[in-house]
Design an enzyme around this catalytic site. Structure first.
Site: not given
Length: 509
Positions: A267, A20, A122-123, A47
Site C-alpha cells: 500500500y 512520511c 521517516n519512521g 504524508g
C-alpha cells in the site's frame, strides 16, 4: 519477538495511514528548493498533514514549513526566496506527536558553535523514552521555551546537535545513531553538507540518485524520476552518507540486519517505485494473480477499489479470466482537509471519495479487490453502496493477509483492539462487512510476490513478530513525548541552555 498485548491507539481513521516522505538534494545553483518541491510532490502520498523545506546557501539555513499539502504550503514566491545549494524536504503524516506547526518538519536546531542543523525523518523510534531521559540529563529541551515540538524526530535532532558541539555533525551522527533503535530514514544538513542515514534494519526505503551536477536522496525512486535524477542505489541499512563539495562519502554506523516493511509493497509506496530491485506495480499485479488462485470466485466482473487496489485487480482478472472493469470512480481532489464535516456530511462517508458507475455494476456478480482491511468501515460502506447500485453479489478480495497487529515502525494503523481481523475469523469479518464472500492472499503468497527473502522482511502487522524489540507499554505510543513533557513520568520540563536556538533562521507563514 511476539507481542500479546500492545497499547491502544487513539486514531479514528478507517484505513492505514502513511508515514512520511523525505527528500534531500545537493546541487550547485539556486534551484534546489524547486527540486525539493517537485520531489515532495512525488512523495505526497506518504504524508498529507504538513510539508517543509530547508535550504542552505553555505552561510545559514532557512526553514519554511506549514500544515497542509505541498501545493498548499509552497508557491512561486516562497520557493524563489529559498535560495541555496542544499535542500532538505519533508511531507508528514504524524505517527508521533500531534498535528501542529511545531511538529512539522524539517525540524531545526543549533549547535553550541552556532552552526545550524535541519532534519527530516521517516519512521518511528522505539527507544524514545530512553532518548528523552538522555536529552533531559544533557539539558536539551524537547518542549517549552518557544520550542513546542513533541516528536521523536525533533528529539533526535536535538541530541544530534548537542553531540556535534565539539566534534562536528558527521562524527556526532556516527556516535549517536548506533544508540537509536527503531525505524528511521534521515535526511539532514548543516550549512555545507547534506547527510542521509538509514536504520540497520532498513525498514523503510531510502534511495540515492545522481543529477548532472549533484546528488539526490529520497524515500522512493519515483521522486528521483520527477526531478530527472538517475537511480544509483539504495542507501544501505546502517549506512551514513555525506555529500559536499568534495563529493560523496559513505560510512557504516551499524551492521545491516535487513527487515524491510512488506506493507510498502502492499500500500505505502507508489506503484511506479522500485524497492530492493522489485517493481511495486509488478508485485501488486502478481499478488492479484496469487489471490485469484488462492481465493477464486464465480463472478461477472472484477473491479478495483481505486487506486491502491487497481494493480491487484488487474492481476486477479488476468489469472481468473473474469473481465476487468472500472466500477468505481475516485474523486482525485479529495485529500486531507482541516474543515470538519457536519454529521450529515459525515454520513455520506465513502461517497466523498468513491462513487459507483451504476450502469457497469447493475445486475453483476462482482469481485471487488482492495489492498487491505483495517477496521472494516470502508469495506462495509462500499459493499452497501454496491448493492444499492444493483450488484447481485459482492465478493471482496484483499491483496494482503488479515491485519491483526499495529505497527510501531512508522505506519499508523488502528490499535489492536480496533483491528477487525484481530477478533474475528474470515467468515466473521465477511458477515461484518456484508459481503457474499471474503478472501485474503496468504502471507506466503505476498512474500513470494515481493521476490524478497522472508528473512529480510518485516511482516509484524500480519504475524505479530516484531524484529526490533519494543519497550514496555508505558514507554511507547504516538503521544509519548507529550505525556512525558506534561509530567506524567514525574519529570519536569528541562530548560534550554544559554544561547540555545539563537542562530535559527526560521520562517513561519
Amino acid at each position: 519477538m511476539a507481542i500479546d498485548q500492545l497499547p491502544a491507539g487513539s486514531e479514528t481513521e478507517t484505513e492505514p495511514r502513511e508515514e512520511c516522505g523525505v527528500f534531500g538534494v545537493w546541487a550547485p545553483g539556486d534551484e534546489v528548493s524547486k527540486l525539493a518541491y517537485y520531489g515532495l510532490y512525488a512523495l505526497q502520498h506518504r504524508g498529507q498533514e504538513a510539508a517543509g523545506i530547508s535550504v542552505s546557501d553555505g552561510q545559514q539555513i532557512v526553514v519554511f514549513k506549514d500544515l497542509g499539502l505541498v501545493s498548499q504550503v509552497f508557491d512561486e514566491q516562497v520557493l524563489s526566496s529559498l535560495r541555496g545549494h542544499i535542500a532538505v524536504g519533508h511531507c508528514r503524516y504524524s505517527t508521533t506527536g500531534s498535528t501542529t506547526w511545531e511538529n512539522a518538519q524539517p525540524t531545526f536546531r543549533t549547535t553550541a558553535t552556532g552552526s545550524g542543523l535541519s532534519l527530516g525523518h521517516n519512521g518511528n523510534l522505539v527507544n524514545t523514552a530512553e532518548l528523552h531521559d538522555r536529552a533531559r540529563a544533557a539539558g536539551i529541551a524537547t518542549n517549552g521555551a518557544g520550542l513546542a515540538a513533541t516528536t521523536d524526530s525533533d528529539l533526535l535532532c536535538g541530541l544530534l546537535a548537542a553531540t556535534a558541539a565539539d566534534r562536528g555533525i558527521e562524527q556526532a551522527a556516527m556516535e549517536l545513531l548506533p544508540t537509536v533503535r527503531g525505524a528511521f530514514c534521515l535526511v539532514f544538513s548543516d550549512e555545507s553538507t547534506l547527510y542521509a542515514a538509514r536504520d540497520p534494519h532498513g525498514v523503510h526505503p531510502l534511495v540515492l540518485g545522481r543529477l548532472a551536477r549533484g546528488w539526490v536522496v529520497a524515500s522512493e525512486t519515483a521522486a528521483l524520476d520527477i526531478v530527472g535524477a538517475s537511480f544509483v542505489r539504495e542507501v544501505e541499512p546502517g549506512e551514513l552518507l555525506a555529500i559536499d563539495a568534495e563529493g560523496l562519502r559513505s560510512s557504516r554506523f551499524a551492521n545491516p540486519e535487513p527487515k524491510g516493511c512488506i506493507f510498502e509493497f502492499v500500500y505505502l509506496a507508489r506503484p511506479d517505485t522500485t524497492i530492493s530491485g522489485r517493481s511495486v506495480h509488478a508485485t501488486r499485479v502478481d499478488i492479484g494473480r496469487r489471490l485469484a488462485r488462492e481465493a477464486p470466485a464465480e463472478a461477472d466482473l472484477v473491479i478495483p477499489v481505486p487506486e491502491s487496489g487497481t494493480p491487484a485487480a488487474i492481476g486477479y482478472a488476468q489469472e481468473s479470466g473474469i473481465p476487468y472493469g472500472s466500477g468505481l470512480v475516485k474523486n482525485p481532489y479529495v485529500g486531507r482537509t482541516f474543515i470538519q464535516p457536519s454529521q450529515t456530511i459525515r454520513q455520506l462517508g465513502i461517497r466523498l471519495k468513491l462513487n459507483p458507475l451504476r450502469e457497469v455494476i447493475r445486475g453483476k456478480r462482482l469481485v471487488v479487490v482492495d489492498d487491505s482491511i483495517v477496521r472494516g468501515n470502508t469495506q462495509r460502506a462500499l459493499v452497501r453502496m454496491l448493492r444499492e447500485s444493483g450488484a447481485v453479489e459482492v465478493h471482496v478480495r484483499i491483496a494482503s493477509p488479515p491485519v491483526r497487529w499495529p505497527c510501531f515502525y512508522g505506519i499508523d494503523f488502528a490499535s489492536r483492539a480496533e483491528l477487525i481481523a484481530n477478533g474475528l475469523e474470515t467468515d466473521g469479518v465477511r458477515r461484518s462487512i456484508g459481503a457474499d464472500s471474503l478472501g485474503y492472499v496468504s502471507l506466503e503468497g505476498l512474500i513470494a510476490a515481493s521476490e524478497q527473502p522472508r528473512s529480510r522482511l518485516c511482516s509484524a502487522c500480519f504475524d505479530g513478530v516484531y524484529p526490533i524489540p519494543l519497550p514496555e507499554q508505558a514507554k511507547i505510543g504516538k503521544h509519548l513525548l507529550e505525556d512525558l513533557e506534561r509530567g506524567i513520568s514525574g519529570s519536569a520540563t528541562p530548560v534550554l541552555p544559554a544561547g540555545y536556538g539563537a542562530e535559527e533562521a526560521l520562517q513561519r507563514p
